[in-house]
Motif scaffolding. Structure first.
Motif, short mmCIF file in Angstrom:
data_model
loop_
_atom_site.label_atom_id
_atom_site.label_comp_id
_atom_site.label_asym_id
_atom_site.label_seq_id
_atom_site.Cartn_x
_atom_site.Cartn_y
_atom_site.Cartn_z
N ILE A 159 0.85 -1.20 0.00
CA ILE A 159 0.00 0.00 0.00
C ILE A 159 0.88 1.25 0.00
O ILE A 159 0.62 2.22 -0.70
N GLU A 160 1.97 1.18 0.79
CA GLU A 160 2.85 2.34 0.85
C GLU A 160 3.53 2.60 -0.49
O GLU A 160 3.64 3.75 -0.93
N THR A 161 3.94 1.54 -1.13
CA THR A 161 4.56 1.70 -2.46
C THR A 161 3.55 2.32 -3.42
O THR A 161 3.85 3.26 -4.15
N ALA A 162 2.33 1.77 -3.38
CA ALA A 162 1.30 2.28 -4.31
C ALA A 162 1.01 3.74 -4.02
O ALA A 162 0.83 4.54 -4.95
N SER A 163 1.00 4.12 -2.74
CA SER A 163 0.61 5.50 -2.49
C SER A 163 1.77 6.46 -2.73
O SER A 163 1.56 7.66 -2.92
N THR A 164 3.01 5.96 -2.76
CA THR A 164 4.12 6.83 -3.17
C THR A 164 4.00 7.10 -4.67
O THR A 164 4.18 8.23 -5.13
N ALA A 165 3.71 6.03 -5.42
CA ALA A 165 3.59 6.19 -6.87
C ALA A 165 2.38 7.06 -7.22
O ALA A 165 2.43 7.84 -8.17
N GLN A 166 1.34 6.90 -6.43
CA GLN A 166 0.08 7.59 -6.77
C GLN A 166 -0.51 8.14 -5.47
O GLN A 166 -1.25 7.46 -4.77
N PRO A 167 -0.17 9.41 -5.15
CA PRO A 167 -0.47 9.95 -3.81
C PRO A 167 -1.95 9.88 -3.42
O PRO A 167 -2.25 9.85 -2.24
N ASP A 168 -2.88 9.85 -4.38
CA ASP A 168 -4.27 9.81 -3.95
C ASP A 168 -4.86 8.38 -3.91
O ASP A 168 -6.06 8.20 -3.74
N ALA A 169 -3.98 7.37 -4.02
CA ALA A 169 -4.46 5.98 -3.89
C ALA A 169 -4.95 5.77 -2.45
O ALA A 169 -4.39 6.33 -1.52
N PRO A 170 -6.02 4.99 -2.28
CA PRO A 170 -6.57 4.81 -0.93
C PRO A 170 -5.59 4.10 0.00
O PRO A 170 -5.00 3.08 -0.39
N ARG A 171 -5.38 4.66 1.16
CA ARG A 171 -4.47 4.02 2.13
C ARG A 171 -5.31 3.11 3.03
O ARG A 171 -5.59 3.41 4.18
N GLN A 172 -5.70 2.00 2.43
CA GLN A 172 -6.63 1.12 3.12
C GLN A 172 -6.23 -0.34 2.92
O GLN A 172 -5.94 -0.75 1.79
N LEU A 173 -6.23 -1.09 4.01
CA LEU A 173 -5.93 -2.52 3.90
C LEU A 173 -7.16 -3.25 3.37
O LEU A 173 -8.27 -3.04 3.85
N ALA A 174 -6.94 -4.14 2.41
CA ALA A 174 -8.07 -4.86 1.81
C ALA A 174 -8.76 -5.75 2.85
O ALA A 174 -8.12 -6.35 3.72
N GLY A 175 -10.08 -5.83 2.73
CA GLY A 175 -10.87 -6.62 3.68
C GLY A 175 -10.51 -8.10 3.67
O GLY A 175 -10.55 -8.75 4.71
N ASP A 176 -10.14 -8.62 2.48
CA ASP A 176 -9.85 -10.07 2.48
C ASP A 176 -8.52 -10.39 3.17
O ASP A 176 -8.36 -11.47 3.73
#
Ligand code: ATP
Ligand code: MG
Ligand code: MG
Ligand code: MG
Length: 475
Positions: free
Chosen positions: A381-398
């Protein structure tokens, strides 16, 4: 003044005013299915307020062990985040059963605080229920509190910390308007007076609540007047101890310092200010006293709340580098600190240690694997949000569900790890995963029945089901 002396002075003061000293009752409320745990001093007197039980006294005082980790009063999520909330704490209280009412309740509180405990009056603020002119006038005219420090507060339903001057034990039961006393710890600490937008801070700390018990709320929400108006007060021992010991946080008081040192010893940490040590010190009290009162870790109801608290404590130890059971070793320190006031704790020492050791051993089998799954997911999630700052910082339910189902991570534990990292958990998806598994479990149960296999009831039809039941409990 040590916590033990503060407790004693409280009880002696009210005894000298005609109150009978009553022992703390169990954390498991006697015959009260509406309540998960004893959350305040009034619980053992509930039926006396309602007029269905009689006692040989009309005034009582107690130091009541209390737990707020489920139900209407739940502070589990505040521990480690505020200076003033515990899961387990002691509530000092005085009670009037149709005897005195507002005037004496207010007078007693003021006398104890300013004459016995000798607190400076100008550090004290009071709140009253917004419509309660009588209480307002008592504080302003009889006691002489300057009106700048008397604040009218309504019933802020739903706010997490916000002051709420209509107290209720639970969704049903005795309730009434209240008046509270706050202590100003001074400008070095962030926070604002009660009722202000900054009241969530730890500067103005609520120390005492005086409840003017007047109603019983039934399941439909209707209020019926009690047979006689009563008084129920509660002051957190740890909070008044912080004030009297000139420290700001409850965790700095004598009673907690020993437990924090013990937690540091068991985790090999030098920095006594480490937040995880506070959480561990808080949780050893809650877990031990719950076991003393007959709760054992399990997958449902009270047992599941206990299990969740134990696992949170272990997770904090793990965070500090512990890979093996350590938590149960704090029981001896707790007994030394609190066994005098609570002989039942000293008596149960071996059993408490044993149950905690077993529970710990069990969770240490899966925590490492579970934490690595969680850490990997967080890293993604941290990698994704560095690449794309508005990506949701949320752990998937599954992911949260897998951690719950396979590795014994209660949802609140996963959420707490995420919260430390500025993430949330997709709880909607978690619930959906849970529901899916439940449906599969039901289908499996029916299938077995159709085949003429022995049917042992829904609960045992599927190994994952117990965990589902656990989360169905409204805690
Ligand atoms: P807060 O607003 O700080 O959460 P509260 O209004 O929920 O407290 P009451 O239900 O009025 O608390 O309980 C009476 C007293 O018990 C409080 O004034 C406080 O001194 C103490 N107290 C309440 N909750 C806790 C807790 N979680 N830990 C320690 N002391 C507590
Ligand atoms: Mg509260
Ligand atoms: Mg409050
Ligand atoms: Mg309160």
């Amino acid at each position: 003044m040590k916590a033990a002396e503060i407790r004693d002075k409280f009880l002696q003061f009210f005894a000298s005013q005609g109150h009978t000293i009553v022992r703390s009752s169990s954390l498991v409320p006697n015959n009260d299915p509406t309540l998960l745990f004893t959350n305040s001093g009034m619980v053992q007197f509930k039926d006396v307020f309602l007029g269905v039980d009689k006692r040989p006294y009309s005034r009582a005082t107690s130091a009541q062990r209390s737990v707020r980790a489920g139900g209407k009063h739940n502070d589990l999520e505040n521990v480690g985040y505020t200076a003033r909330h515990h899961t387990f704490f002691e509530m000092l209280g005085n009670f009037s059963f149709g005897d005195y009412f507002k005037r004496d309740a207010i007078r007693y509180a003021w006398t104890l605080l300013t004459e016995v405990y000798r607190l400076p009056a100008d550090k004290l603020w009071v709140t009253v229920y917004h419509e309660d002119d009588e209480a307002y006038d008592l504080w302003a005219k009889e006691i002489g509190v300057p009106t700048e420090r008397i604040i009218r507060i309504g019933d802020n339903k739903g706010a997490r910390y916000a002051s709420d001057n209509f107290w209720q034990m639970g969704d049903t039961g005795p309730c009434g308007p209240c008046s509270e006393v706050f202590y100003d710890h001074g400008p070095d600490v962030w926070g604002g007076p009660p009722g202000s937008p900054e009241e969530d801070g730890d500067r103005y700390i609520e120390i005492w609540n005086l409840v003017f018990m007047q109603f019983n709320r039934d399941a439909t929400g209707t209020l019926t007047p009690l047979p006689k108006p009563c008084v129920d007060t509660g002051m957190g021992l740890e909070r008044i101890a912080a004030v009297l010991q000139h420290v700001h946080s409850n965790y700095e008081i004598d009673l907690f310092q020993r437990l924090i040192r013990a937690a540091a010893r068991e985790t090999g940490i030098d920095d006594l200010g480490n937040n995880s040590l506070k959480v561990i010190a808080d949780h050893i009290r809650a877990c031990s006293f719950l076991i003393v009162d007959g709760v054992i870790p399990g997958n449902e109801g009270r047992g599941y709340v206990l299990r969740r608290i134990v696992r949170r404590a272990i997770r904090h130890g793990y965070k500090l580098g512990r890979k093996q059971p350590f938590f149960h070793r704090l029981v001896d320190d707790l007994v030394e600190e609190m066994g005098g006031a609570y002989p039942e704790l000293a008596d149960a020492r071996a059993r408490v240690t044993d149950i905690l050791r077993q529970e710990e051993t069990r969770f240490f089998e899966t925590i490492e694997h579970g934490m690595s799954i969680l850490e990997n997911a967080i890293a993604d999630i941290e990698t994704a949000s560095t690449a794309q700052p508005d990506a949701p910082r949320q752990l998937a339910g599954d992911v949260a569900f897998k951690l719950h189902d396979t590795y014994g991570f209660p949802l609140d534990l996963t959420a707490d790890v995420c919260r430390e990292r500025g993430l949330s958990v997709d709880e909607v998806a978690f619930d959906a995963a849970m529901a899916r598994q439940r449906d599969q479990a039901r289908a499996a149960g029916k299938f077995k029945m159709a085949q003429g296999l022995e049917y042992r009831g829904d609960k045992t039809a599927f190994t994952g089901y117990e965990a589902i039941v656990a989360d169905d409990v409204s805690v």
